[in-house]
Design a protein around this motif. Structure first.
Motif, PDB file in Angstrom:
ATOM      1  N   ASP A 101      38.200  38.812  22.427  1.00 39.07           N
ATOM      2  CA  ASP A 101      39.359  38.394  22.862  1.00 39.07           C
ATOM      3  C   ASP A 101      39.392  38.865  24.385  1.00 39.07           C
ATOM      4  N   LYS A 102      40.110  37.900  25.584  1.00 37.20           N
ATOM      5  CA  LYS A 102      39.818  37.903  26.793  1.00 37.20           C
ATOM      6  C   LYS A 102      40.852  39.085  27.184  1.00 37.20           C
ATOM      7  N   TRP A 103      41.986  39.483  26.976  1.00 38.12           N
ATOM      8  CA  TRP A 103      43.040  40.447  26.957  1.00 38.12           C
ATOM      9  C   TRP A 103      42.573  41.737  26.656  1.00 38.12           C
ATOM     10  N   GLU A 104      41.848  41.794  25.556  1.00 39.61           N
ATOM     11  CA  GLU A 104      41.301  42.848  24.941  1.00 39.61           C
ATOM     12  C   GLU A 104      40.088  43.708  25.831  1.00 39.61           C
ATOM     13  N   MET A 105      39.228  42.471  26.316  1.00 43.19           N
ATOM     14  CA  MET A 105      38.076  42.797  27.049  1.00 43.19           C
ATOM     15  C   MET A 105      38.571  43.369  28.347  1.00 43.19           C
ATOM     16  N   LEU A 106      39.498  42.784  28.911  1.00 44.40           N
ATOM     17  CA  LEU A 106      39.936  43.101  30.190  1.00 44.40           C
ATOM     18  C   LEU A 106      40.345  44.572  30.267  1.00 44.40           C
ATOM     19  N   VAL A 107      41.543  44.885  29.476  1.00 39.20           N
ATOM     20  CA  VAL A 107      41.959  46.279  29.193  1.00 39.20           C
ATOM     21  C   VAL A 107      40.532  47.247  28.981  1.00 39.20           C
ATOM     22  N   SER A 108      40.047  46.752  27.750  1.00 39.85           N
ATOM     23  CA  SER A 108      38.768  47.730  27.389  1.00 39.85           C
ATOM     24  C   SER A 108      37.852  48.175  28.517  1.00 39.85           C
ATOM     25  N   PHE A 109      37.562  47.259  29.398  1.00 40.24           N
ATOM     26  CA  PHE A 109      36.613  47.687  30.421  1.00 40.24           C
ATOM     27  C   PHE A 109      37.195  48.260  31.590  1.00 40.24           C
ATOM     28  N   ILE A 110      38.339  47.986  31.861  1.00 43.39           N
ATOM     29  CA  ILE A 110      39.198  48.650  32.669  1.00 43.39           C
ATOM     30  C   ILE A 110      39.153  50.317  32.463  1.00 43.39           C
ATOM     31  N   ILE A 181      46.356  33.656  34.351  1.00 45.33           N
ATOM     32  CA  ILE A 181      46.417  32.941  33.082  1.00 45.33           C
ATOM     33  C   ILE A 181      45.177  33.065  32.274  1.00 45.33           C
ATOM     34  N   LEU A 182      44.954  34.057  31.336  1.00 40.76           N
ATOM     35  CA  LEU A 182      43.519  34.364  31.082  1.00 40.76           C
ATOM     36  C   LEU A 182      42.807  33.156  30.324  1.00 40.76           C
ATOM     37  N   ASP A 183      43.650  32.329  29.757  1.00 41.48           N
ATOM     38  CA  ASP A 183      42.844  31.100  29.006  1.00 41.48           C
ATOM     39  C   ASP A 183      42.485  30.132  29.762  1.00 41.48           C
ATOM     40  N   GLU A 184      43.420  29.765  31.097  1.00 41.02           N
ATOM     41  CA  GLU A 184      43.383  28.894  31.768  1.00 41.02           C
ATOM     42  C   GLU A 184      42.086  29.018  33.077  1.00 41.02           C
ATOM     43  N   ILE A 185      41.848  30.359  33.296  1.00 37.92           N
ATOM     44  CA  ILE A 185      40.679  30.555  34.075  1.00 37.92           C
ATOM     45  C   ILE A 185      39.505  30.192  33.341  1.00 37.92           C
ATOM     46  N   ASP A 186      39.358  30.193  32.161  1.00 35.31           N
ATOM     47  CA  ASP A 186      38.192  29.795  31.480  1.00 35.31           C
ATOM     48  C   ASP A 186      37.465  28.334  31.980  1.00 35.31           C
ATOM     49  N   SER A 187      38.371  27.599  32.685  1.00 29.29           N
ATOM     50  CA  SER A 187      37.787  26.318  33.110  1.00 29.29           C
ATOM     51  C   SER A 187      37.342  26.431  34.611  1.00 29.29           C
ATOM     52  N   LEU A 188      37.342  27.661  35.172  1.00 29.63           N
ATOM     53  CA  LEU A 188      36.768  28.113  36.431  1.00 29.63           C
ATOM     54  C   LEU A 188      35.191  28.351  36.235  1.00 29.63           C
TER      55      LEU A 188
END
Length: 264
Positions: A101-110, A181-188
């Motif tokens: 999960d994107k949010w979980e990884m973001l918080v976890s690695f911070i 928007i964590l899901d949206e930036i997947d397109s970058l």
DNA sequence: ACTCAGGTATCCT
DNA sequence: AGGATACCTGAG
């Protein structure tokens, strides 16, 4: 339900390879994984076969992609032509890059910065217990951005987050305000995604690469931490060997990282 | 008691 | 651009 996996797959190595913090071994042969509100119990049931607690629909919709089962890891290992890297890959055979999960990884690695892996696990479990939904007996989901944003400074201090507290609040704010928007930036593309993630306070090169590799499945990213940095200096004369592996660098990085932490 | 941990922001030059 | 330094806290 019994499922078959014909490629590299080692549950113990997967949960010990530093890419995830919540999955655990709950007894001698059973491992537990959590994705959103889904809980999976899985144990080996013979050659290439595993007993899983979910039904076929959930296995196909949730867990197949989580375990990255459409990628052939033995092929990737076979194509390594570098002695040190081959040694690490042999040792780490069975590791897969989870799609988390994107949010979980973001918080976890911070949270992970300047913490030991046991300390990271402990912090994350405290957050889940305090702010996450109950999804089973004594099992809590990872808290959503909204749930975490309701935490007070003292709540997060009690969870052991220390100087990372403002970083977590900044992440909550940027996500809740749709600034990111964590899901949206997947397109970058990789570089733009990297920059976008680094807009969040407390996210530098290493954390951004970890989030990209373990949540966005950008397997070309190879995070450089203290271990990898040591390997670059001691085995490769200071020249980053992962840069030559365009599409598998992140996978090789996991083999090397696992090799390092297993022999400390 | 003491060091170090899967780094990053900030402040220099 | 690149180097030095401070930083909360827990685990060993």
């Amino acid at each position: 339900m019994i499922i078959t996996i014909n490629d590299d797959f080692d549950l113990n190595k997967i949960i010990s390879s530093g890419q995830c913090f919540r999955p655990s071994k709950i007894n001698d042969d059973t491992y537990r994984f959590i994705v959103g509100k889904h809980v999976l119990l899985i144990k080996a049931a013979g050659i290439n076969s595993y007993d899983v607690s979910c039904n076929e629909e959930e296995w196909n919709n949730v867990w197949k992609s989580y375990f990255d089962l459409d990628t052939n890891y033995s092929d990737i290992r076979a194509k390594i032509e570098d002695d040190y890297m081959s040694k690490c890959a042999d040792y780490g055979k069975g590791i897969r890059i989870l799609k988390q999960d994107k949010w979980e990884m973001l918080v976890s690695f911070i949270i992970s910065q300047r913490k030991s892996i046991p300390a990271i696990r402990s912090c994350i479990e405290k957050l889940c217990f305090k702010f996450g939904d109950v999804i089973g007996e004594g099992i809590y989901a990872f808290p959503s951005p909204l749930q975490l944003s309701k935490a007070t400074f003292d709540d997060l201090k009690e969870a052991g987050l220390g100087y990372r507290i403002p970083y977590i609040f900044d992440a909550c704010e940027k996500v809740l305000s749709n600034n990111i928007i964590l899901d949206e930036i997947d397109s970058l593309n990789d570089e733009h995604l990297f920059d976008k993630l680094k807009d969040i306070k407390g996210v530098g090169d290493k954390v951004a690469n970890c989030v990209m590799l373990f949540a966005y499945h950008r397997v070309g990213r190879a995070p450089v931490d203290t271990w990898i940095s040591r390997v670059i200096n001691e085995e490769y004369n200071g020249i980053n060997p992962f840069l030559a592996y365009n599409h598998t660098a992140g996978i090789l990085q996991q083999y090397v990282f696992f090799f390092c932490i297993s022999r400390q």
